[in-house]
Design an enzyme around this catalytic site. Structure first.
Site, short mmCIF file in Angstrom:
data_model
loop_
_atom_site.label_atom_id
_atom_site.label_comp_id
_atom_site.label_asym_id
_atom_site.label_seq_id
_atom_site.Cartn_x
_atom_site.Cartn_y
_atom_site.Cartn_z
N SER A 132 0.83 -1.00 0.06
CA SER A 132 -0.23 -0.25 0.00
C SER A 132 1.14 1.51 -0.16
O SER A 132 1.83 1.88 -0.55
CB SER A 132 -0.95 -0.21 1.16
OG SER A 132 -1.60 0.50 0.86
N GLU A 229 -1.23 -3.37 -8.39
CA GLU A 229 -2.50 -3.82 -7.41
C GLU A 229 -2.94 -2.13 -6.87
O GLU A 229 -2.38 -0.95 -6.97
CB GLU A 229 -2.33 -4.86 -6.59
CG GLU A 229 -0.83 -4.18 -5.38
CD GLU A 229 -1.61 -3.20 -3.96
OE1 GLU A 229 -3.39 -3.53 -3.50
OE2 GLU A 229 -0.96 -2.53 -3.43
N HIS A 291 -4.01 -5.69 -1.34
CA HIS A 291 -5.23 -4.87 -0.66
C HIS A 291 -5.63 -6.47 0.11
O HIS A 291 -7.07 -6.29 0.90
CB HIS A 291 -5.85 -3.97 -0.64
CG HIS A 291 -5.08 -3.43 -0.82
ND1 HIS A 291 -3.65 -2.06 -1.64
CD2 HIS A 291 -4.58 -1.89 0.75
CE1 HIS A 291 -3.41 -1.44 -1.01
NE2 HIS A 291 -3.63 -0.63 -0.45
#
Length: 323
Positions: A132, A229, A291
């Site tokens: 992230s 992602e 995630h």
């Protein structure tokens, strides 16, 4: 000893990507430091995650400001200076073998320029773990330190505390990386078939996009297998991120693309097929890092073969070096 990067490789600030230096793998009894470079960390979740790390035989050092919350910006874990100081202190501690982000969120970009990267470059190599918002740190560690890092689950997140498969894959990558060289997932599917060999790079798409042009991110993915992602994004936003990277030339010379999970996003495959399909490189969907609920750990900065048709990404050698 760590495996050595190709001379002159620095994460590709201006040329082709090359394999980076692999930090040493972990052993039971090693010290790892937990930092919070981004958002505030739920205390109970952190405690549970740290307990799992200790179950692996690790000595876990939670840095002083991990449990802080910025007094003016509740979306940050402490001040920029405090978050940077924790990260730097952890990296410079000779007893620490790995630095683990507690969670993502937002904030790493605010503290990254407060870190003395020359001092970090003079320290012994160590492992960075996170995903992230940690993409900002992965890019800097590649570009400024020339080190392989691990895009993997973090102890202050649900995907770590609730998913035994995610924890086990991270544990094997840290302690027994030769057992985690073939990455595959039950939902992996080729958007564009074929094979390619290159250097793994990438991370969270939105963070990659906002990092371009700031001096700590490779100027292109030339020679790379691009890992992408994200979470909670509309299709038009994904389109805008990819379009920006294409217009900036970041995909020039990329050899393959691997998509991870897109938790709570609108369907990403039609956008990727439309924008990246014309690159003429293999594209694999749904490998399962990022995630999602059971994220794989994917090393960044290592040579790997993508076989989109078979649904696999195979590392040419273990992500972390022998000791």
């Amino acid at each position: 000893m760590p495996q050595q990067a190709v001379p002159g490789s620095n994460g590709n600030l201006g040329g082709m990507l090359w394999p980076l230096t692999s930090p040493p793998r972990l052993r039971p009894g090693d010290t790892v430091a937990v930092v919070a470079p981004s958002g505030p960390v739920p205390a109970d979740r952190l405690d549970e995650g740290v307990a799992h790390l200790r179950d692996w035989g690790l000595d876990v050092q939670v840095m002083p400001h991990v449990r802080d919350t910025h007094p003016g910006h509740r979306y940050l874990a402490g001040s920029d200076e405090a978050r940077a100081a924790d990260f730097q202190e952890a990296w410079l501690d000779p007893d620490v073998r790995a630095v683990v982000a507690a969670r993502g969120g937002y904030g790493a970009a605010r503290m990254i320029d407060l870190v003395d990267w020359d001092a970090l470059a003079a320290a012994d190599p160590k492992v960075l773990v996170g995903y992230s918002d940690c993409t900002v740190l992965h890019q800097a560690v590649a570009a400024r330190l020339g080190l392989v890092s691990l895009h993997g689950p973090m102890p202050g997140t649900l995907s770590f505390v609730k998913s035994e498969p995610a924890r086990e894959h991270l544990r094997r990558t840290l302690f027994e990386p030769e057992t985690a060289q073939v990455l595959a997932g039950p939902h992996a599917e080729a958007l564009v078939g074929g094979t390619a060999r290159g250097i793994t790079t990438g991370g969270c798409l939105s963070l990659l996009t906002t990092s371009i042009g700031v001096g700590a991110t490779p100027s292109s993915a030339a020679g790379g297998i691009v890992l992408l992602e994200d979470i909670d994004e509309r299709a038009y936003r994904i389109d805008s991120f990819l379009t920006h990277l294409l217009r900036a030339g970041w995909f020039d010379g990329a050899l393959g693309v691997v998509l991870g999970s897109w938790q709570d996003c609108e369907p990403v495959e039609p956008v990727v097929r439309d924008l990246l399909g014309s690159l003429g490189i293999p594209i694999l969907s749904e490998l399962g890092f990022g995630h999602g609920p059971d994220p794989l750990t994917v090393p960044l900065g290592v040579s790997a073969e993508l076989d989109a048709s078979a649904g696999t990404l195979t590392l040419d050698q273990p992500a972390l070096a022998s000791r």
